[in-house]
Structures are given as structure tokens and as C-alpha cells.
Scaffold this motif. Structure first.
Motif, short mmCIF file in Angstrom:
data_model
loop_
_atom_site.label_atom_id
_atom_site.label_comp_id
_atom_site.label_asym_id
_atom_site.label_seq_id
_atom_site.Cartn_x
_atom_site.Cartn_y
_atom_site.Cartn_z
N ALA A 30 -15.89 -9.21 -6.68
CA ALA A 30 -15.54 -7.89 -5.56
C ALA A 30 -14.23 -8.19 -5.05
CB ALA A 30 -17.31 -8.06 -4.53
N ILE A 31 -13.66 -7.51 -4.08
CA ILE A 31 -12.62 -7.39 -3.51
C ILE A 31 -12.32 -5.88 -2.13
CG2 ILE A 31 -10.49 -7.64 -3.14
CD1 ILE A 31 -9.98 -7.61 -6.29
N SER A 32 -12.60 -6.88 -1.18
CA SER A 32 -13.13 -5.99 0.17
C SER A 32 -11.19 -5.74 0.90
CB SER A 32 -13.47 -6.37 0.89
OG SER A 32 -13.71 -6.15 2.23
N ASN A 33 -11.04 -4.17 0.73
CA ASN A 33 -9.07 -4.04 1.56
C ASN A 33 -9.84 -3.11 2.66
OD1 ASN A 33 -8.13 -5.05 -1.34
ND2 ASN A 33 -9.65 -3.60 -1.69
N SER A 34 -9.49 -3.69 3.54
CA SER A 34 -9.69 -3.31 5.28
C SER A 34 -8.43 -2.90 5.57
CB SER A 34 -10.44 -4.10 5.72
OG SER A 34 -12.28 -5.07 5.68
N TYR A 35 -7.88 -2.24 5.39
CA TYR A 35 -6.70 -1.65 5.96
C TYR A 35 -6.42 0.27 5.49
CZ TYR A 35 -5.25 -3.17 1.16
OH TYR A 35 -5.45 -3.44 0.09
N GLY A 36 -5.08 1.07 5.27
CA GLY A 36 -5.00 2.10 5.18
C GLY A 36 -3.94 2.70 5.31
N GLY A 37 -3.61 3.81 5.46
CA GLY A 37 -2.43 3.96 5.41
C GLY A 37 -2.49 5.65 4.81
N GLY A 38 -1.79 6.79 5.74
CA GLY A 38 -1.52 7.97 5.02
C GLY A 38 -0.69 8.39 3.82
N GLU A 39 -1.52 9.89 3.18
CA GLU A 39 -0.80 9.33 2.06
C GLU A 39 0.24 10.00 1.77
OE1 GLU A 39 -4.86 10.65 -0.79
OE2 GLU A 39 -4.46 11.82 0.37
N ASP A 40 0.65 9.37 0.37
CA ASP A 40 2.25 10.25 0.27
C ASP A 40 1.95 10.42 -1.67
OD1 ASP A 40 2.70 7.78 -1.27
OD2 ASP A 40 4.53 7.73 1.20
N SER A 41 2.93 10.99 -1.66
CA SER A 41 3.51 11.19 -3.44
C SER A 41 3.14 9.84 -4.53
CB SER A 41 4.41 11.72 -4.16
OG SER A 41 5.38 10.86 -3.13
N SER A 42 3.17 8.30 -3.73
CA SER A 42 3.43 7.59 -4.40
C SER A 42 1.47 6.97 -4.55
CB SER A 42 4.41 6.37 -3.65
OG SER A 42 3.96 5.51 -2.69
N VAL A 43 0.82 7.51 -3.61
CA VAL A 43 -0.51 6.46 -3.28
C VAL A 43 -0.95 7.20 -5.40
CG1 VAL A 43 -0.63 7.33 -1.51
CG2 VAL A 43 -1.73 9.34 -3.57
N THR A 44 -0.72 7.78 -6.35
CA THR A 44 -0.94 8.16 -7.64
C THR A 44 -0.76 6.80 -8.27
OG1 THR A 44 0.79 9.17 -8.57
CG2 THR A 44 -1.43 10.72 -7.63
N SER A 45 0.33 6.53 -8.54
CA SER A 45 0.81 5.35 -9.79
C SER A 45 -0.16 3.75 -8.89
CB SER A 45 1.97 5.16 -9.29
OG SER A 45 2.83 4.97 -8.48
N SER A 46 0.22 3.95 -7.53
CA SER A 46 -0.63 2.60 -6.54
C SER A 46 -1.66 2.39 -6.89
CB SER A 46 0.17 2.83 -5.46
OG SER A 46 1.25 2.84 -4.72
N SER A 47 -2.62 3.62 -6.94
CA SER A 47 -4.05 3.44 -7.98
C SER A 47 -4.07 2.70 -9.06
CB SER A 47 -4.35 4.84 -7.46
OG SER A 47 -5.58 4.96 -7.80
N SER A 48 -3.54 3.37 -9.78
CA SER A 48 -3.73 2.64 -10.65
C SER A 48 -3.64 0.61 -11.17
CB SER A 48 -3.03 3.82 -12.30
OG SER A 48 -3.38 4.66 -11.82
N GLN A 49 -1.68 1.14 -10.64
CA GLN A 49 -1.49 -0.47 -10.45
C GLN A 49 -1.85 -1.71 -9.65
OE1 GLN A 49 3.02 -0.28 -9.17
NE2 GLN A 49 3.72 -2.57 -9.50
N TYR A 50 -2.87 -0.86 -8.71
CA TYR A 50 -3.43 -2.36 -8.28
C TYR A 50 -4.86 -2.00 -8.01
CZ TYR A 50 1.34 -2.63 -6.61
OH TYR A 50 3.32 -2.35 -5.97
#
Length: 593
Positions: free
Chosen positions: A206-226
Motif C-alpha cells: 500500500a502507498i499513502s500520499n498525504s498531499y494535494g493541490g488544485g486540479e488543472d488539465s495535466s491531472v489526467t496524464s499525471s493520474s495514469s503516469q504516477y
């Protein structure tokens, strides 16, 4: 999240919290907080603040979602003994068995280095009678975003607090699990995403990520990439800015974890929970709705999926010595994300992914009251029976989940290698350890105006040399001048995206020179916000625009009106050092010595 900007080391980190005592605001409930208190009836209200600094909107930067309880003077409230909920409380609240995990690995992904992470976790575990988890016994491992033991990234006191919180929550929920800490070079999408891929490649369950920020158009590619790692549970905290979608919690590949207010009670469970009024939720503007999510009020991906304790007023005990000194009380959905990831790993449910929850909804404690804002339809920001945005399907019921089966997690999975573009050409070598401390008070003022020359410098960086380092404008190459290279070594945003007011304000800190004189032009950038220069904003005129402190009204001066027209945060929440740094840019002939 219009107030989020690229992490600026001098702002709202634990090293600078002492300046915040005069910055607290009174809520309608009459208690003092940083403007994000829960206000839950019957809950002892505390002063607390962000652990990590703000980030630029659209700058590819993230901030951690941890909160810490503070004294009236703004310093972290520490004690010699644990304060807040500990492992026995959390195990009781969520019905967890005393053992489990079978040596599987929980990965914690954060930015920057916490040099005392292992030692501080050792104090937490020994205090609560948990088995030792060390590098020497093979239980703990700390690596950089490339998976190597060295070099580690620069220390950051704010993120060090986040790291201690995450490690302590993993220890509390699954003391028999191994823990992998992956430290990203910076709090950018690319670096943190690379760290997630590394965690997957190193066999995390399992991998936990306790961070974030506002969305922009790059999130679709980042979602799949990472974040797409089949067979590995990836959790992400939903945010601590109340209603409004944040990435990566909106990724269809992660289990988005919201926050609750957790109280002991005289009922069968022994506990009650309501939605924390600052926990995040929302409807993605870019991520398509996954097939397993069926709520009808959001046509895209809805956040969150599940939840756990997040309210600092009912916070957890954390031990940390980098940036603080002893036991402190932490909150935020940064508590909930590692807690849920560890509970699922403890119960051998880490292979299912977010869709698994939607076919086992009865295995969670339904949270039916509380709200994090106003929205339409209301379930996106108000808890109720069944699914809702702030708490998802509810909080883990360990007894019910233990009978759900889950199959072991197939370790690695995709991993997709390293992660492209990360911080691109950015900076030269230098930078290294520094970061942290520096910040110093003023930096602030800096200003605009003249310039530096052009001269040698180090490699990398996009942009042009079309303007001096004391003026705002397009991204500057690190070869424009030694100063540009030095700034970009610490803040790659300045050479990769835009030389904005924050870059200008960093010139005195990193170049040993000041920016005085006429104002630099503005071209593209910060703007962020709403409100025209006129009225608006609460606050007072208790301090000058060149001093950090409580929020200022836009009527305090023409300058505060001009700054707040561009950065509404300064008139609605806090006049912080970023606001001070914007004075030379937005105020005619304005400088801060």
C-alpha cells in the motif's frame, strides 16, 4: 483552491510558525483557530495551523495536508508525554485486531527529508509498546525518489512533521508491517509522482500520499503516469481546505480518504464520528467518473471514497524533533490517509483498490452528520446516510472488514519506471541541504525594479533573459545570471514556468542582493483571484503591508487593496510573507525594506 501556490520555504513552515500568534482569527463559535476549526458541538476547540506552506495555483506544486496544534503565541504546542489519540484509541475506534500485516510493506511518500524520522518513530513505538521498526532489523527503509539511500533531499521542517505523522499512523494501525519511506526531491507533481512509482517498484503493498493541490488539465496524464498500480492500494488524502476537489485524491486510481471528527461515546461502538468541516471533498473537473462510482450529482470522479479521523481538535499524538521538540497533536486528512492504508494492509485488503470499497459498503461505519461547506447537490459537502462527499462510505469497521477476505497483495505491479519530465532543466547543482532554515523574516519586501546583469551561470532551465531578476515576467534561464541560477536551484518553478513575485522575493535570500527601485512588470502570472480591488475581505489594519500578521482589509490602504485584488487570501485569511512579497509587484512604487 485559489490560495494555493508553489511551496515557499519562508511561509507557514514549522520554522516560521512563531510569527503566527497574532494571525489567528475568531470563528463564529467564539474560539480561536487558524480559520479552519471544526466548530463541532462538544469538541474542545484548539488553536492549530498548517504544517506545510501554500503553493502556487497551477504551478504543479503540492502541499501536505497535516495540521498541528499550537500555542496562543503561534509556537507548536509540545509536551513531554503523548497528547491526543494513540494506538490503543485508534485500534478501539476502528475495531482493529492486535496483530496482522504479515510483514507486508506500507510505503509513505512525502517531500524532502526528515533526518530524525527513524529515531522519532522509535520513540513513538517504544512509548506505546510497539515492536521496534528499524533499518537494522529490516523493518524500516528510507530512500530518495530514485529508490537510493543517498543522496537524500534537503530537509524541510514542515514536511518533516508530515513524515513523522505518517510513520506514526502506520505504526499505530499495523505495528507488524514493514515501512518504506520514499522522500521526493520537492513537492511537485513530477517528483512526488516519481516517488510513488518507486514505492511500487520496491514492493509496497500500500502507498499513502498525504498531499494535494488544485486540479488543472495535466491531472489526467499525471493520474495514469504516477498513480495507476494494479494490485497495490494507493491512498490519497482529500485535503484540508473544506469543499473543493484536489488532486491526486481525484485520481480514479487512488482511494480518496476524507476526514472526520472522532469522539469517545457511551454507545455500543464506544465512539462517534461526524464529518470534519475542513476535510476535503468535491467533483473533479477533469477525471472521468469510474464505472464503480454511481452517485448521480457529479458526472465526473467524486471525492472522497472513505474517511477516518482528521480533525485536529480530536487529533492524534505524534513525536517529532525536527521543527518541533517532543509530543504534539496533529490532524488533517494527512492522518486519515496513512491510517486507512495501514488498516487495509493489516487486514490483507490492500490488493482491492478503490473499486473494492464500493462492493463492500456495509463494512464501514456510516458517518451521517457534519458538513464541509455549501454545495449543490448537498451530499457532495454534507454527510448523510449512505455515500457522501466528505466521508465517502464511512470509516473502517475492522471487525466487519476482517471477514471480507481480500487476497494478498501481489506486490509490485506496474511501477512504470521513473517518471519523465520531473523537474526538467531546473537548477544547477548547489542548493543541496540548505532549504529549511533560511526563510528568515524579511525576504519579504524584496521588490522589483532594477536588475542584475546577465552573466554566467549554470545549466538547465527554459525561459528567456527578457527581463531582470528584479522584475516579474516569463521564466528565466538559469544562465541569465548567477542570481537566476541560484534562485532556480532552490525554486525550479522560476526557470521552468514563470519568474513571478515569489521568485523576485527570493533574490535577497539566495543571491545576497536586494531588489529596489521601480516595479517590474507583470505579464502572466499570479493573478489568481477574484475580487476587484475594491472592498471585500475581513481582517483589520493592525499592521503595515510590509509586516506579516492578521489578514488586512482591502480598505487599509490602496496597496492592500491592490494586493488583495490579485491574492484574495491576504484579505480573507492571513497577510503572510507571500502577501508581503507581492507589495512591490502590485503596489505603485511600493517597497518593503
Amino acid at each position: 483552491m485559489s490560495e494555493l501556490r508553489r511551496l515557499w520555504k519562508a511561509t507557514l513552515t514549522l520554522g516560521a510558525i512563531a510569527a503566527l500568534g497574532a494571525c489567528m482569527t475568531t470563528t463564529p463559535n467564539g474560539f480561536m483557530s487558524d480559520g479552519t476549526g471544526s466548530g463541532a458541538p462538544g469538541v474542545d476547540q484548539k488553536l492549530y495551523t498548517d504544517v506545510c506552506g501554500r503553493v502556487r495555483p497551477g504551478g504543479g506544486g503540492f502541499r501536505c495536508h497535516a495540521k498541528v496544534v499550537i500555542q496562543p503565541d503561534g509556537t507548536v504546542k509540545t509536551a513531554a508525554t503523548p497528547q491526543g489519540y494513540g494506538p490503543p484509541d485508534l485500534r478501539s475506534a476502528y475495531g482493529l485486531p492486535a496483530s496482522g500485516g504479515n510483514g507486508r510493506t506500507i510505503a509513505i511518500v512525502d517531500s524532502n527529508d526528515d533526518p530524525t524520522a527513524e529515531a522519532d518513530m522509535g520513540v513513538y513505538r517504544s512509548t506505546y509498546g510497539l515492536p521496534a521498526c528499524t533499518t537494522a532489523n529490516g523493518c524500516f527503509k528510507k530512500v530518495n525518489q530514485s529508490g537510493q539511500a543517498s543522496p537524500l533531499p534537503a530537509t524541510d521542517t514542515g514536511w518533516a512533521g508530515e513524515i513523522s505523522l505518517d510513520l506514526d499512523m502506520a505504526s499505530a494501525a499495523c505495528p507488524d508491517c514493514k515501512i518504506l519511506l520514499v522522500e521526493a526531491n520537492s513537492a511537485t507533481d513530477a517528483d512526488l509522482g516519481t516517488a510513488v512509482n518507486t514505492a511500487a517498484s520496491l514492493g509496497a503493498s500500500a502507498i499513502s500520499n498525504s498531499y494535494g493541490g488544485g486540479e488543472d488539465s495535466s491531472v489526467t496524464s499525471s493520474s495514469s503516469q504516477y498513480y495507476n498500480h494494479p494490485g497495490i492500494l494507493v491512498t490519497a488524502s482529500s485535503g484540508d481546505q473544506a469543499y473543493g476537489a484536489e488532486f491526486p485524491a481525484t485520481s480514479q486510481y487512488v482511494l480518496a480518504v476524507g476526514g472526520t471528527t472522532l469522539n469517545k461515546a457511551s454507545n455500543t461502538r464506544g465512539w462517534t464520528e461526524t464529518a470534519w468541516n475542513s476535510g476535503g471533498s468535491g467533483c473533479s473537473a477533469y477525471i472521468a467518473k469510474p464505472s464503480w462510482q454511481t452517485d448521480t450529482g457529479c458526472s465526473m470522479r467524486t471525492e472522497a471514497d472513505v474517511s477516518a479521523v482528521g480533525d485536529p481538535n480530536t487529533g492524534v499524538a505524534v513525536y517529532q524533533t525536527t521543527g518541533a521538540n517532543g509530543w504534539a497533536v496533529y490532524g488533517g486528512t494527512s492522518v486519515a490517509s496513512p491510517l486507512v492504508a495501514s488498516i487495509f494492509t493489516l487486514l490483507n485488503l490492500d490488493a482491492g483498490g478503490p473499486s473494492w470499497v464500493y462492493s463492500h459498503t456495509s463494512d464501514f461505519y456510516d458517518v451521517t452528520s457534519g458538513s464541509n461547506g455549501s454545495c449543490s447537490p448537498s451530499y457532495l459537502c454534507t454527510a448523510g446516510t449512505g455515500y457522501d462527499g466528505p466521508t465517502g462510505w464511512g470509516t473502517p469497521n475492522g471487525a466487519a472488514l476482517s471477514g471480507s477476505g481480500g487476497g494478498s497483495s501481489s506486490s509490485s505491479g506496474s511501477s512504470s519506471g521513473s517518471s519523465s519530465g520531473s523537474s526538467s532543466g531546473s537548477s544547477s547543482g548547489s542548493s543541496s541541504g540548505s532549504s529549511s532554515g533560511s526563510s528568515s523574516g524579511s525576504s519579504s519586501g524584496s521588490s522589483s525594479g532594477s536588475s542584475s546583469g546577465s552573466s554566467s551561470g549554470s545549466s538547465g532551465g527554459g525561459g528567456t533573459c527578457a527581463h531582470p531578476v528584479c522584475s516579474q515576467g516569463s521564466a528565466l534561464k538559469s544562465t541569465c545570471s548567477t542570481c537566476a541560477g541560484d534562485v532556480c536551484a532552490h525554486d525550479p518553478y522560476c526557470c521552468n514556468t514563470l519568474w513571478d513575485g515569489i521568485c523576485v522575493s527570493e533574490v535577497p535570500t539566495y543571491c545576497g542582493q536586494s531588489c529596489t527601485g521601480g516595479g517590474g512588470s507583470s505579464s502572466g502570472g499570479s493573478s489568481s483571484g477574484s475580487g476587484s480591488s475594491g472592498g471585500g475581505g475581513g481582517g483589520s489594519c493592525a499592521h503595515s503591508v510590509c509586516t506579516s500578521g492578521s489578514k488586512l482589509t482591502s480598505t487599509c490602504s490602496t496597496c492592500s487593496g491592490d494586493v488583495c485584488a490579485k491574492d484574495p487570501y491576504c484579505c480573507s485569511v492571513l497577510w503572510d510573507k507571500i502577501c508581503v512579497s507581492e507589495v512591490p509587484t502590485y503596489c505603485a512604487a511600493g517597497t518593503c525594506p
